[in-house]
Design a protein around this motif. Structure first.
Motif, mmCIF file in Angstrom:
data_model
loop_
_atom_site.group_PDB
_atom_site.id
_atom_site.type_symbol
_atom_site.label_atom_id
_atom_site.label_comp_id
_atom_site.label_asym_id
_atom_site.label_seq_id
_atom_site.Cartn_x
_atom_site.Cartn_y
_atom_site.Cartn_z
ATOM 1 N N MET A 184 -14.629 -0.895 5.993
ATOM 2 C CA MET A 184 -14.326 0.023 4.896
ATOM 3 C C MET A 184 -13.355 1.066 5.420
ATOM 4 S SD MET A 184 -17.419 2.822 4.702
ATOM 5 C CE MET A 184 -16.234 4.070 4.145
ATOM 6 N N GLY A 185 -12.654 1.733 4.513
ATOM 7 C CA GLY A 185 -11.735 2.784 4.922
ATOM 8 C C GLY A 185 -10.340 2.273 5.232
ATOM 9 N N LEU A 186 -9.750 2.809 6.300
ATOM 10 C CA LEU A 186 -8.344 2.560 6.607
ATOM 11 C C LEU A 186 -8.056 1.089 6.881
ATOM 12 C CD1 LEU A 186 -5.655 4.058 6.932
ATOM 13 C CD2 LEU A 186 -6.162 4.273 9.378
ATOM 14 N N TYR A 187 -8.954 0.390 7.555
ATOM 15 C CA TYR A 187 -8.705 -1.021 7.847
ATOM 16 C C TYR A 187 -8.655 -1.838 6.555
ATOM 17 C CZ TYR A 187 -9.001 -5.613 10.046
ATOM 18 O OH TYR A 187 -8.735 -6.908 10.433
ATOM 19 N N THR A 188 -9.516 -1.496 5.617
ATOM 20 C CA THR A 188 -9.496 -2.174 4.323
ATOM 21 C C THR A 188 -8.189 -1.906 3.595
ATOM 22 O OG1 THR A 188 -11.899 -1.974 4.185
ATOM 23 C CG2 THR A 188 -10.733 -2.448 2.142
ATOM 24 N N GLN A 189 -7.690 -0.651 3.677
ATOM 25 C CA GLN A 189 -6.400 -0.322 3.080
ATOM 26 C C GLN A 189 -5.284 -1.119 3.744
ATOM 27 O OE1 GLN A 189 -5.619 1.660 0.392
ATOM 28 N NE2 GLN A 189 -3.599 0.738 0.704
ATOM 29 N N ALA A 190 -5.391 -1.314 5.047
ATOM 30 C CA ALA A 190 -4.383 -2.090 5.775
ATOM 31 C C ALA A 190 -4.309 -3.520 5.251
ATOM 32 C CB ALA A 190 -4.688 -2.080 7.271
ATOM 33 N N LEU A 217 1.050 4.967 9.354
ATOM 34 C CA LEU A 217 1.912 6.130 9.136
ATOM 35 C C LEU A 217 1.748 6.739 7.750
ATOM 36 C CD1 LEU A 217 5.166 4.868 10.895
ATOM 37 C CD2 LEU A 217 3.549 6.595 11.722
ATOM 38 N N ALA A 218 0.970 6.107 6.884
ATOM 39 C CA ALA A 218 0.742 6.638 5.532
ATOM 40 C C ALA A 218 -0.418 7.635 5.552
ATOM 41 C CB ALA A 218 0.439 5.491 4.573
ATOM 42 N N PRO A 219 -0.483 8.548 4.592
ATOM 43 C CA PRO A 219 -1.632 9.460 4.505
ATOM 44 C C PRO A 219 -2.930 8.677 4.330
ATOM 45 C CG PRO A 219 0.144 10.168 3.059
ATOM 46 C CD PRO A 219 0.514 8.807 3.536
ATOM 47 N N HIS A 220 -4.020 9.174 4.942
ATOM 48 C CA HIS A 220 -5.279 8.474 4.811
ATOM 49 C C HIS A 220 -6.431 9.473 4.716
ATOM 50 C CE1 HIS A 220 -4.470 8.801 9.213
ATOM 51 N NE2 HIS A 220 -5.720 9.246 9.218
ATOM 52 N N ARG A 221 -7.544 9.014 4.177
ATOM 53 C CA ARG A 221 -8.737 9.838 3.961
ATOM 54 C C ARG A 221 -9.671 9.724 5.158
ATOM 55 N NH1 ARG A 221 -12.440 8.246 -1.087
ATOM 56 N NH2 ARG A 221 -10.799 9.375 -2.201
ATOM 57 N N THR A 238 -14.897 9.760 9.980
ATOM 58 C CA THR A 238 -13.990 8.725 10.473
ATOM 59 C C THR A 238 -13.077 8.227 9.360
ATOM 60 O OG1 THR A 238 -13.868 6.544 11.549
ATOM 61 C CG2 THR A 238 -15.685 6.892 10.009
ATOM 62 N N PRO A 239 -11.852 7.831 9.689
ATOM 63 C CA PRO A 239 -10.990 7.234 8.664
ATOM 64 C C PRO A 239 -11.332 5.783 8.377
ATOM 65 C CG PRO A 239 -9.818 7.357 10.743
ATOM 66 C CD PRO A 239 -11.126 8.052 10.958
ATOM 67 N N ARG A 316 -18.538 3.357 -6.145
ATOM 68 C CA ARG A 316 -18.279 2.062 -5.515
ATOM 69 C C ARG A 316 -17.342 2.261 -4.326
ATOM 70 N NH1 ARG A 316 -15.993 -2.358 -9.281
ATOM 71 N NH2 ARG A 316 -14.433 -0.721 -9.649
ATOM 72 N N LEU A 317 -17.466 1.373 -3.355
ATOM 73 C CA LEU A 317 -16.611 1.396 -2.170
ATOM 74 C C LEU A 317 -15.850 0.083 -2.064
ATOM 75 C CD1 LEU A 317 -19.005 2.840 0.574
ATOM 76 C CD2 LEU A 317 -16.874 3.879 -0.186
ATOM 77 N N LYS A 318 -14.572 0.191 -1.696
ATOM 78 C CA LYS A 318 -13.822 -1.033 -1.426
ATOM 79 C C LYS A 318 -14.120 -1.455 0.004
ATOM 80 C CE LYS A 318 -9.785 -2.198 -3.098
ATOM 81 N NZ LYS A 318 -8.327 -2.319 -3.391
ATOM 82 N N ILE A 319 -14.583 -2.677 0.163
ATOM 83 C CA ILE A 319 -14.892 -3.205 1.489
ATOM 84 C C ILE A 319 -14.098 -4.489 1.690
ATOM 85 C CG2 ILE A 319 -17.184 -2.155 1.512
ATOM 86 C CD1 ILE A 319 -16.953 -5.888 1.170
ATOM 87 N N ALA A 320 -13.983 -4.902 2.929
ATOM 88 C CA ALA A 320 -13.278 -6.138 3.248
ATOM 89 C C ALA A 320 -14.171 -7.023 4.103
ATOM 90 C CB ALA A 320 -11.975 -5.845 3.984
ATOM 91 N N THR A 321 -14.149 -8.307 3.836
ATOM 92 C CA THR A 321 -14.869 -9.290 4.653
ATOM 93 C C THR A 321 -13.911 -10.434 4.951
ATOM 94 O OG1 THR A 321 -15.766 -10.248 2.599
ATOM 95 C CG2 THR A 321 -17.204 -8.769 3.839
ATOM 96 N N ASP A 322 -13.594 -10.609 6.224
ATOM 97 C CA ASP A 322 -12.700 -11.686 6.672
ATOM 98 C C ASP A 322 -11.382 -11.697 5.901
ATOM 99 O OD1 ASP A 322 -14.727 -12.308 8.361
ATOM 100 O OD2 ASP A 322 -15.360 -14.129 7.338
ATOM 101 N N GLY A 323 -10.828 -10.489 5.696
ATOM 102 C CA GLY A 323 -9.515 -10.374 5.096
ATOM 103 C C GLY A 323 -9.488 -10.335 3.581
ATOM 104 N N GLU A 324 -10.638 -10.469 2.917
ATOM 105 C CA GLU A 324 -10.706 -10.447 1.460
ATOM 106 C C GLU A 324 -11.415 -9.176 1.015
ATOM 107 O OE1 GLU A 324 -9.229 -12.821 -0.349
ATOM 108 O OE2 GLU A 324 -8.652 -13.920 1.463
ATOM 109 N N THR A 325 -10.823 -8.430 0.077
ATOM 110 C CA THR A 325 -11.404 -7.163 -0.356
ATOM 111 C C THR A 325 -12.209 -7.328 -1.644
ATOM 112 O OG1 THR A 325 -9.381 -6.565 -1.580
ATOM 113 C CG2 THR A 325 -9.557 -5.827 0.711
ATOM 114 N N SER A 326 -13.218 -6.464 -1.789
ATOM 115 C CA SER A 326 -14.038 -6.438 -2.995
ATOM 116 C C SER A 326 -14.691 -5.066 -3.094
ATOM 117 C CB SER A 326 -15.098 -7.555 -2.955
ATOM 118 O OG SER A 326 -15.957 -7.379 -1.836
#
Length: 347
Positions: A184-190, A217-221, A238-239, A316-326
């Protein structure tokens, strides 16, 4: 779905199966994952392979894959069927069809695609205990590479002629499986940024790296989250939160999975930092020195509960599992699944 039901997606190359009672629906026994190849049973020669090919994976080659299956498995006498969804939306339908036929005929399910495709089909196979194979067709292919499965199509097909059944650990977040990582977070945004870059520039590791630089390099939470790690509470800022379950990817970051019986996951968190510092951390990670940074915290665990706190507490939170977000509702529960996936690996 019974094996005799009409097929909603194309099926290629399947021969008549023997009666269901001629073969078991799953391996007769599953030894502990001791790391000793000799302890893993072979897949029975008469067990058919139900191959689901995602035509939209990183490097799809439907005709080449079908030709390799026909040439290699046909010569070896290993029966198979190739199911090719017309669109990624049909992948779940094709996967359920393959699982139903494998259960009825004592076969194995094989995912032909990238790590996202492997994830989707593994989630369907895991509760059944069926053997599960991989034909890598993606960009990174972490699942295949971590377990010694060749990434070249013909070699990967040859590995399915007489494979062994190796039980491997599966991660879960709120019940959704992952074989490589959850986050979750920055890696999911990536991952979202990477998908946008791929749509414009194509699929490659260079494009993925470029997208990662853009994200850094983009702004992040920065997230304030409460963690319950194997029963102990703590609060961190943590981001990003990254949970790893793939020994190859963790090794590339300079980390390792917990020792012992090979059970457990690894959580990685970065402290809040500037965008320039985040870029430096990304460079460290690419060089395999991620774990050496003082800005990174790593935790080995069996169960991790994550709950955002004020000022950010989304529904709700955006999460990623094996490269797929939900999207998922917090709290998030990351854990190692009680059941293992019976992965087919080269014999």
């Amino acid at each position: 779905m019974p094996a005799s039901s009409p097929c909603p997606v194309p099926v290629i190359g399947f021969q008549d199966a023997p009666p269901p009672d001629a073969m078991p629906a799953r391996p007769a026994s599953t030894p502990a994952d001791t790391g000793a190849t000799d302890a893993w049973p072979f897949l029975r020669p008469e067990a058919p392979l139900h191959v689901v090919l995602n035509p939209r994976s990183g490097r799809p080659d439907t005709e080449g894959c079908a030709a390799a299956l026909k040439a290699v498995l046909g010569e070896a006498g290993r029966r198979f069927e190739l199911i090719t969804p017309r669109h990624p939306r049909e992948l779940m339908v094709a996967g359920r069809q393959a699982v139903a036929r494998a259960q009825a005929e004592g076969g194995a399910v094989v995912a032909a695609g990238g790590d996202g495709t492997v994830n989707t089909l593994a989630g369907l196979v895991l509760p059944t205990g069926l053997p599960f194979g991989v034909l890598p067709q993606g960009t990174f292919n972490y699942v295949a590479r971590a377990h010694g499965i060749p990434t070249e199509t013909e070699a990967a097909v040859r590995a399915l002629v007489s494979p062994r059944v190796r039980p491997v650990q599966v991660g879960q977040v709120n019940g959704r499986v992952f074989l490589v990582n959850g986050s979750m977070g920055l890696y999911t945004q990536a991952l979202d940024d990477r998908e946008r870059f791929k749509q414009r520039l194509g699929r490659s590791r260079a494009v993925a790296l470029l997208a990662g630089l853009f994200t850094a390099l983009a702004p992040h939470r920065n997230w304030v989250i409460r963690l319950e790690v194997d029963g102990q509470d703590t609060t961190v800022v943590t981001p990003t939160l990254f949970v790893g379950n793939n020994p190859l990817q963790l090794a590339q970051l300079g980390l390792a999975q917990p020792e012992g019986r090979g059970e457990g996951l690894v959580a990685i968190m970065a402290r809040p930092m500037s965008r320039l510092a985040m870029l430096g951390l990304l460079v460290r990670g690419a060089a395999g020195h991620f774990a050496e940074s003082e800005a990174v915290t790593c935790l080995a665990f069996r169960r991790l509960t994550v709950e955002p706190r004020l000022p950010h507490r989304p529904g709700r939170l955006k999460i990623a599992t094996d490269g797929e977000t939900s999207w998922m509702r917090p709290p998030l529960c990351f854990e190692a699944a009680a059941q293992r996936l019976n992965l087919l690996v080269p014999g």
